[in-house]
Design a protein around this motif. Sequence first.
Motif, PDB file in Angstrom:
ATOM      1  N   VAL A   1      -2.611  -0.871 -11.446  1.00 45.38           N
ATOM      2  CA  VAL A   1      -2.121  -0.740 -12.818  1.00 45.38           C
ATOM      3  C   VAL A   1      -1.865   0.728 -13.148  1.00 45.38           C
ATOM      4  CG1 VAL A   1      -2.727  -1.052 -15.255  1.00 45.38           C
ATOM      5  CG2 VAL A   1      -3.211  -2.879 -13.608  1.00 45.38           C
ATOM      6  N   GLY A   2      -2.705   1.598 -12.596  1.00 48.05           N
ATOM      7  CA  GLY A   2      -2.560   3.035 -12.854  1.00 48.05           C
ATOM      8  C   GLY A   2      -1.227   3.608 -12.423  1.00 48.05           C
ATOM      9  N   VAL A   3      -0.619   3.038 -11.386  1.00 47.58           N
ATOM     10  CA  VAL A   3       0.667   3.563 -10.900  1.00 47.58           C
ATOM     11  C   VAL A   3       1.844   2.746 -11.435  1.00 47.58           C
ATOM     12  CG1 VAL A   3      -0.421   4.478  -8.818  1.00 47.58           C
ATOM     13  CG2 VAL A   3       0.676   2.226  -8.728  1.00 47.58           C
ATOM     14  N   MET A   4       1.556   1.796 -12.328  1.00 49.81           N
ATOM     15  CA  MET A   4       2.615   0.945 -12.897  1.00 49.81           C
ATOM     16  C   MET A   4       2.778   1.240 -14.389  1.00 49.81           C
ATOM     17  SD  MET A   4       1.597  -2.638 -10.979  1.00 49.81           S
ATOM     18  CE  MET A   4       2.774  -3.666 -11.848  1.00 49.81           C
TER      19      MET A   4
ATOM     20  N   HIS B   1      -1.826  10.187  -9.822  1.00 47.63           N
ATOM     21  CA  HIS B   1      -2.979   9.283  -9.865  1.00 47.63           C
ATOM     22  C   HIS B   1      -3.795   9.446  -8.577  1.00 47.63           C
ATOM     23  CE1 HIS B   1      -5.139   5.552 -11.004  1.00 47.63           C
ATOM     24  NE2 HIS B   1      -5.187   5.350  -9.696  1.00 47.63           N
ATOM     25  N   ASP B   2      -5.095   9.664  -8.705  1.00 45.13           N
ATOM     26  CA  ASP B   2      -5.969   9.830  -7.534  1.00 45.13           C
ATOM     27  C   ASP B   2      -6.318   8.486  -6.907  1.00 45.13           C
ATOM     28  OD1 ASP B   2      -6.088  12.593  -7.708  1.00 45.13           O
ATOM     29  OD2 ASP B   2      -7.763  12.541  -9.132  1.00 45.13           O
ATOM     30  N   LEU B   3      -6.207   8.419  -5.580  1.00 43.02           N
ATOM     31  CA  LEU B   3      -6.493   7.192  -4.845  1.00 43.02           C
ATOM     32  C   LEU B   3      -7.681   7.385  -3.908  1.00 43.02           C
ATOM     33  CD1 LEU B   3      -2.846   6.166  -3.840  1.00 43.02           C
ATOM     34  CD2 LEU B   3      -4.278   5.071  -5.576  1.00 43.02           C
ATOM     35  N   PRO B   4      -8.337   6.298  -3.508  1.00 38.14           N
ATOM     36  CA  PRO B   4      -9.496   6.391  -2.613  1.00 38.14           C
ATOM     37  C   PRO B   4      -9.131   6.555  -1.138  1.00 38.14           C
ATOM     38  CG  PRO B   4      -9.137   4.138  -3.266  1.00 38.14           C
ATOM     39  CD  PRO B   4      -8.156   4.943  -4.042  1.00 38.14           C
ATOM     40  N   ALA B   5      -7.845   6.590  -0.798  1.00 39.46           N
ATOM     41  CA  ALA B   5      -7.407   6.784   0.593  1.00 39.46           C
ATOM     42  C   ALA B   5      -6.037   7.453   0.582  1.00 39.46           C
ATOM     43  CB  ALA B   5      -7.346   5.451   1.330  1.00 39.46           C
ATOM     44  N   SER B   6      -5.695   8.094   1.701  1.00 32.73           N
ATOM     45  CA  SER B   6      -4.467   8.907   1.708  1.00 32.73           C
ATOM     46  C   SER B   6      -3.372   8.382   2.634  1.00 32.73           C
ATOM     47  CB  SER B   6      -4.811  10.348   2.097  1.00 32.73           C
ATOM     48  OG  SER B   6      -5.450  10.376   3.364  1.00 32.73           O
TER      49      SER B   6
ATOM     50  N   ALA C   1      -1.400   4.535   4.123  1.00 38.13           N
ATOM     51  CA  ALA C   1      -1.195   3.131   3.758  1.00 38.13           C
ATOM     52  C   ALA C   1      -2.196   2.189   4.427  1.00 38.13           C
ATOM     53  CB  ALA C   1       0.232   2.716   4.088  1.00 38.13           C
ATOM     54  N   GLY C   2      -2.468   2.411   5.705  1.00 36.45           N
ATOM     55  CA  GLY C   2      -3.399   1.537   6.421  1.00 36.45           C
ATOM     56  C   GLY C   2      -4.799   1.571   5.826  1.00 36.45           C
ATOM     57  N   SER C   3      -5.299   2.790   5.590  1.00 35.34           N
ATOM     58  CA  SER C   3      -6.643   2.950   5.023  1.00 35.34           C
ATOM     59  C   SER C   3      -6.712   2.402   3.603  1.00 35.34           C
ATOM     60  CB  SER C   3      -7.048   4.425   5.019  1.00 35.34           C
ATOM     61  OG  SER C   3      -7.047   4.946   6.332  1.00 35.34           O
ATOM     62  N   LEU C   4      -5.644   2.640   2.846  1.00 36.31           N
ATOM     63  CA  LEU C   4      -5.625   2.174   1.457  1.00 36.31           C
ATOM     64  C   LEU C   4      -5.618   0.648   1.396  1.00 36.31           C
ATOM     65  CD1 LEU C   4      -5.507   3.067  -1.502  1.00 36.31           C
ATOM     66  CD2 LEU C   4      -3.004   2.986  -1.347  1.00 36.31           C
ATOM     67  N   GLY C   5      -4.817   0.035   2.261  1.00 38.38           N
ATOM     68  CA  GLY C   5      -4.788  -1.429   2.303  1.00 38.38           C
ATOM     69  C   GLY C   5      -6.160  -2.005   2.620  1.00 38.38           C
ATOM     70  N   ARG C   6      -6.866  -1.376   3.572  1.00 38.35           N
ATOM     71  CA  ARG C   6      -8.224  -1.841   3.925  1.00 38.35           C
ATOM     72  C   ARG C   6      -9.190  -1.630   2.774  1.00 38.35           C
ATOM     73  NH1 ARG C   6      -6.532   0.263   8.805  1.00 38.35           N
ATOM     74  NH2 ARG C   6      -7.475   2.308   8.394  1.00 38.35           N
ATOM     75  N   TRP C   7      -9.031  -0.504   2.057  1.00 33.49           N
ATOM     76  CA  TRP C   7      -9.914  -0.237   0.910  1.00 33.49           C
ATOM     77  C   TRP C   7      -9.778  -1.346  -0.127  1.00 33.49           C
ATOM     78  CZ3 TRP C   7      -9.192   0.207  -4.298  1.00 33.49           C
ATOM     79  CH2 TRP C   7     -10.312   0.603  -5.036  1.00 33.49           C
ATOM     80  N   PHE C   8      -8.542  -1.764  -0.387  1.00 38.14           N
ATOM     81  CA  PHE C   8      -8.331  -2.821  -1.381  1.00 38.14           C
ATOM     82  C   PHE C   8      -9.005  -4.123  -0.960  1.00 38.14           C
ATOM     83  CE2 PHE C   8      -4.795  -0.260  -3.190  1.00 38.14           C
ATOM     84  CZ  PHE C   8      -5.082  -0.424  -4.540  1.00 38.14           C
TER      85      PHE C   8
ATOM     86  N   PRO D   1       0.812  -1.223   0.000  1.00 33.34           N
ATOM     87  CA  PRO D   1       0.000   0.000   0.000  1.00 33.34           C
ATOM     88  C   PRO D   1       0.846   1.276   0.000  1.00 33.34           C
ATOM     89  CG  PRO D   1      -0.972  -1.612   1.466  1.00 33.34           C
ATOM     90  CD  PRO D   1       0.344  -2.190   1.013  1.00 33.34           C
ATOM     91  N   GLN D   2       1.925   1.270   0.763  1.00 31.39           N
ATOM     92  CA  GLN D   2       2.793   2.459   0.805  1.00 31.39           C
ATOM     93  C   GLN D   2       3.386   2.755  -0.565  1.00 31.39           C
ATOM     94  OE1 GLN D   2       3.119   4.535   3.442  1.00 31.39           O
ATOM     95  NE2 GLN D   2       4.340   5.886   2.124  1.00 31.39           N
ATOM     96  N   THR D   3       3.729   1.723  -1.300  1.00 29.98           N
ATOM     97  CA  THR D   3       4.277   1.897  -2.647  1.00 29.98           C
ATOM     98  C   THR D   3       3.225   2.475  -3.584  1.00 29.98           C
ATOM     99  OG1 THR D   3       5.862   0.100  -2.341  1.00 29.98           O
ATOM    100  CG2 THR D   3       5.311   0.671  -4.605  1.00 29.98           C
ATOM    101  N   VAL D   4       1.985   1.996  -3.468  1.00 26.83           N
ATOM    102  CA  VAL D   4       0.902   2.546  -4.291  1.00 26.83           C
ATOM    103  C   VAL D   4       0.769   4.047  -4.024  1.00 26.83           C
ATOM    104  CG1 VAL D   4      -1.559   2.447  -4.854  1.00 26.83           C
ATOM    105  CG2 VAL D   4      -0.329   0.342  -4.304  1.00 26.83           C
ATOM    106  N   LEU D   5       0.808   4.423  -2.749  1.00 28.20           N
ATOM    107  CA  LEU D   5       0.709   5.848  -2.381  1.00 28.20           C
ATOM    108  C   LEU D   5       1.831   6.665  -3.002  1.00 28.20           C
ATOM    109  CD1 LEU D   5      -0.177   5.750   1.443  1.00 28.20           C
ATOM    110  CD2 LEU D   5      -1.594   6.712  -0.380  1.00 28.20           C
ATOM    111  N   GLU D   6       3.052   6.185  -2.875  1.00 30.42           N
ATOM    112  CA  GLU D   6       4.207   6.955  -3.351  1.00 30.42           C
ATOM    113  C   GLU D   6       4.254   7.038  -4.867  1.00 30.42           C
ATOM    114  OE1 GLU D   6       7.713   5.423  -1.435  1.00 30.42           O
ATOM    115  OE2 GLU D   6       6.850   5.682   0.581  1.00 30.42           O
ATOM    116  N   LEU D   7       3.948   5.935  -5.538  1.00 23.87           N
ATOM    117  CA  LEU D   7       3.940   5.969  -7.002  1.00 23.87           C
ATOM    118  C   LEU D   7       2.791   6.827  -7.522  1.00 23.87           C
ATOM    119  CD1 LEU D   7       4.785   2.239  -7.919  1.00 23.87           C
ATOM    120  CD2 LEU D   7       6.302   4.227  -8.011  1.00 23.87           C
ATOM    121  N   ALA D   8       1.650   6.800  -6.819  1.00 24.97           N
ATOM    122  CA  ALA D   8       0.513   7.638  -7.223  1.00 24.97           C
ATOM    123  C   ALA D   8       0.855   9.123  -7.099  1.00 24.97           C
ATOM    124  CB  ALA D   8      -0.712   7.307  -6.366  1.00 24.97           C
ATOM    125  N   ALA D   9       1.576   9.485  -6.031  1.00 19.52           N
ATOM    126  CA  ALA D   9       2.002  10.879  -5.840  1.00 19.52           C
ATOM    127  C   ALA D   9       2.943  11.302  -6.969  1.00 19.52           C
ATOM    128  CB  ALA D   9       2.686  11.036  -4.486  1.00 19.52           C
TER     129      ALA D   9
END
Length: 357
Positions: free
Chosen positions: A73-76, A39-44, A46-53, A27-35
């Motif tokens: 895929v959006g951040v890759m 890329h807009d994410l549904p949480a800001s 790592a903990g919240s984002l992991g739960r969202w997934f 999740p932390q990697t998704v956050l950093e690559l999105a920044a």
Amino acid sequence: MTTPTRDEVRRAPKVLLHDHLDGGLRPQTVLELAADCGHDLPASDAGSLGRWFTDSADSGSLERYLETFDHTVGVMQTAHGLTRVGRECVEDLAADGVVYAEVRYAPEQHVSNGLTLDEVVAAVQEGIDEGTAATDGRIVVRQLLTAMRHQARSREIAELAVAWRDRGVAGFDIAGAEAGYPPTRHLDAFEYLQRENSHFTIHAGEAFGLPSIWQAIQWCGADRLGHGVRIIDDITVGEDGSVELGRLAAYVRDRRIPLEMCPASNLQTGAAASLAEHPIGLLTELRFRVTVNTDNRLMSGTSMTDEMWNLVQTFGYSLADLRWFTLNAMKSAFLPFDERLALIDEIIKPGYAELGA
């Protein structure tokens, strides 16, 4: 036989054949690559984002499950992002006791920002090489290149897999929603791979039934079945406990066609109502070529240790049973025979022997 502890399961050598690169990000990697890429994410965090997934994937629908990939895929879409994800994947699997893994993804989904298919594979391979070096070679990892069954690039991806087969790519796969997109739509790709003496697996028998499995094997020539849980529909259990296999189920068992089973994922997509009712129990009892896999570690909040530990708790499996699953997987890997044998004799069997199995 004694039931292993969770720590013993974690320490046991494990083999993973069905793991999606875009389904296993931190999740932390998704956050950093999105920044990095806006890329807009549904949480800001790592903990919240992991739960969202995990919450989004835990809907009982394969289609909804697949929606979560818009963000991974959006951040890759950059070489940097793909290399980082590849490296961290290897590090995470090695930390979980995995000694051999085939990691799959669809190169065609990572070209939005201008990368070529070849550059995508090269970036992922660079990450795998970095991860392998960082873990002192404790793990061997190969790529499986996936084509999307609702698209028309399967022949192109098959040619890409063959072009890279001596440089880190072990085989080919097709994935995506099964209903309405039978594997026979991609017959040209499979026939090409057969002519090239190349290995391939097909997602079949997950959200769709026996016709998908039958086509994957008898029309397309699949070496392995991705999931394959619906083979249970061709097995009849009588009131007295007697078991009768239909022709297709008998063929799959007789030919030792490997089933890449992903229990946690199957519960999320509704392929099984509970782990106790999951076909893996009966299929293991009937000695099909069952293997245990993670599918999407982020979406399912899982790992190989989690998958095996849950089976231990549900079915009372021993270390000997886990060793059986692991040897099944290693025998079924798209790796040259001598390399498979070396991993079995030098890593897997000694590893289980050390634990008392």
